[in-house]
Design a protein around this motif. Structure first.
Motif: not given
Ligand SMILES: Cc1cc2nc3c(=O)[nH]c(=O)nc-3n(C[C@H](O)[C@H](O)[C@H](O)COP(=O)(O)OP(=O)(O)OC[C@H]3O[C@@H](n4cnc5c(N)ncnc54)[C@H](O)[C@@H]3O)c2cc1C
Length: 374
Positions: A10, A14, A35-36, A43, A63, A65, A142, A251, A347, A357
């Motif tokens: 991913g 993170a 990454e897929a 996100r 954004a 937060n 994966l 929103r 997250d 985020g």
């Molecule tokens: C519509 C929306 C609005 C949001 N608004 C806000 C906001 O206003 N403020 C804020 O702070 N946060 C917001 N968030 C939340 C924020 O986007 C997330 O908290 C943050 O981006 C999470 O990051 P992450 O790395 O934990 O997860 P992710 O960004 O989900 O990263 C995980 C990654 O792993 C990859 N993955 C998963 N499984 C596999 C696999 N089997 N093989 C290969 N790759 C894989 C996925 O494709 C993805 O890219 C929002 C989220 C969404 C969806």
């Protein structure tokens, strides 16, 4: 077959922050980020559009937060991005709408940062500036995880791409949460299949906690609007709960394009219909139609935007299967399961910034520390 010390699944906030922090912490092993999607961001990524070269739209998080001004390690992580202008403190006011589509005063905007020029820039910069021996593979989802002779084997569904690693870090829940079973018609979460029950009690506890995580689904409709002048154009228009219930919209997010056009993302709420590979195409059409019908009413306070809708071009609906965790989470002490050599970040780890985020970044920093000691 690529063989590394640590495979990170991913490239969202993170995964990119983990790669970055490991390098900065002096982790001397090789890492591979898988990454897929087609690029980093997850996100917090930005959508391009085929045939529209300058188009960029933050179709997920608009954004990041923060619960409090960043201090300590997280400030050190973010400061270079702020200095480079990749991260910019969000000054544009939030606008609120009530159930009659009237502008009202809402809670003040907390601390929030936007990626510049797009949200994807944050992950791109974290990755590009990560020290150490790391490489990335994009466009590989994966499906199979296997633990054999003290190492991890990872493969896509067709097993045409296979990777080996001494240790594994998962930053999404897809390979560990039962939600993948219905949505992707998988038999069992791949991480559960790889390590039988009882072999690693800490991982058993982690998988049990992960299974209890609930997350909301979003149907985000993306639109290209012609160039229009709007005084004090808001970045985000939030609907109060009563309005969300009326229109099924959380929103609206507006994003000025470099040629003056306006990108609009309508964050559509889910209405509970079951999502399977078979039902998804009809659901995408259903949500586009209902958001199309609701939007003119919601935009009543902005007649120019309402008018521009007549010339808007739809760029489709993006389904976020687990947009934001809403309940449950992984206790931080279960982030590193040493017996199975599996780390977990994202997250959905309990603690400050959960579901945002901030939580994704903090969990990656914590896991990087644990991997240094492991
Ligand atoms: C519509 C929306 C609005 C949001 N608004 C806000 C906001 O206003 N403020 C804020 O702070 N946060 C917001 N968030 C939340 C924020 O986007 C997330 O908290 C943050 O981006 C999470 O990051 P992450 O790395 O934990 O997860 P992710 O960004 O989900 O990263 C995980 C990654 O792993 C990859 N993955 C998963 N499984 C596999 C696999 N089997 N093989 C290969 N790759 C894989 C996925 O494709 C993805 O890219 C929002 C989220 C969404 C969806």
């Amino acid at each position: 077959m690529i063989e590394v010390d640590l495979a990170i699944v991913g490239a969202g906030l993170a995964g990119c922050a983990l790669t970055h922090c490991l390098g900065r912490n002096g982790f001397d092993g090789s890492t591979l980020l898988i990454e897929a999607g087609r690029g980093p961001g997850g996100r917090a990524s930005s959508r391009r559009h085929r045939g529209d070269l300058i188009w960029r739209l933050d179709h997920g998080a608009p954004a990041l937060n923060f619960s409090a001004p960043p201090q300590g390690g997280i400030a050190e992580l973010l400061q270079p991005l702020l200095d480079q202008g990749v991260l910019v403190e969000e000054q544009r006011p939030l606008v609120w709408l009530d159930g009659a589509a009237q502008r009202i005063d809402g809670p003040p905007q907390g601390l929030s940062y936007a990626g510049s020029p797009t949200m994807a820039s944050v992950c791109e910069a974290l990755l590009a500036q990560a020290p150490g021996r790391h490489q990335s593979v994009f466009g590989c989802r994966l499906r199979w995880l296997e633990r054999s002779s003290g190492r991890w084997l990872l493969a896509n569904a067709e097993r045409t791409e296979v990777f080996a690693a001494k240790r594994l870090a998962l930053t999404g829940t897809l390979l560990a949460h039962p939600r993948s079973l219905a949505m992707l018609a998988w038999g069992e979460p791949p991480l559960r299949t790889a390590i039988p029950i009882g072999a690693d009690p800490q991982l058993d506890a982690a998988l049990q906690a992960i299974a209890g995580i609930e997350a909301s689904v979003r149907w985000n409709w993306m639109l290209a609007l012609p160039a229009i002048e709007i005084k004090d154009c808001p970045r985000q228009i939030w609907l109060i709960p009563q309005a969300q219930q009326r229109w099924g919209i959380e929103r609206l997010v507006l994003q000025l394009q470099s040629d003056g056009r306006l990108g609009l993302v309508v964050h559509g709420l889910d209405d509970g219909q079951s999502i399977t590979p078979e039902s998804q195409p009809a659901l995408l059409r259903h949500h586009e139609q209902r958001l199309h019908a609701a939007l003119p009413e919601v935009l009543q306070p902005w007649p120019q935007l309402q008018h521009a809708l007549e010339q808007a071009e739809s760029y489709g609906v993006m389904r976020w299967g687990a947009a934001v965790p809403t309940a449950g989470g992984l206790p931080a002490e279960l982030q590193w399961c040493s017996k199975s050599s599996v780390g977990l970040a994202g997250d959905w780890i309990l603690g400050p910034g959960y579901g945002c985020g901030e939580g994704a970044l903090r969990s990656a920093m914590a896991l990087a520390e644990q991997l240094k000691l492991a």
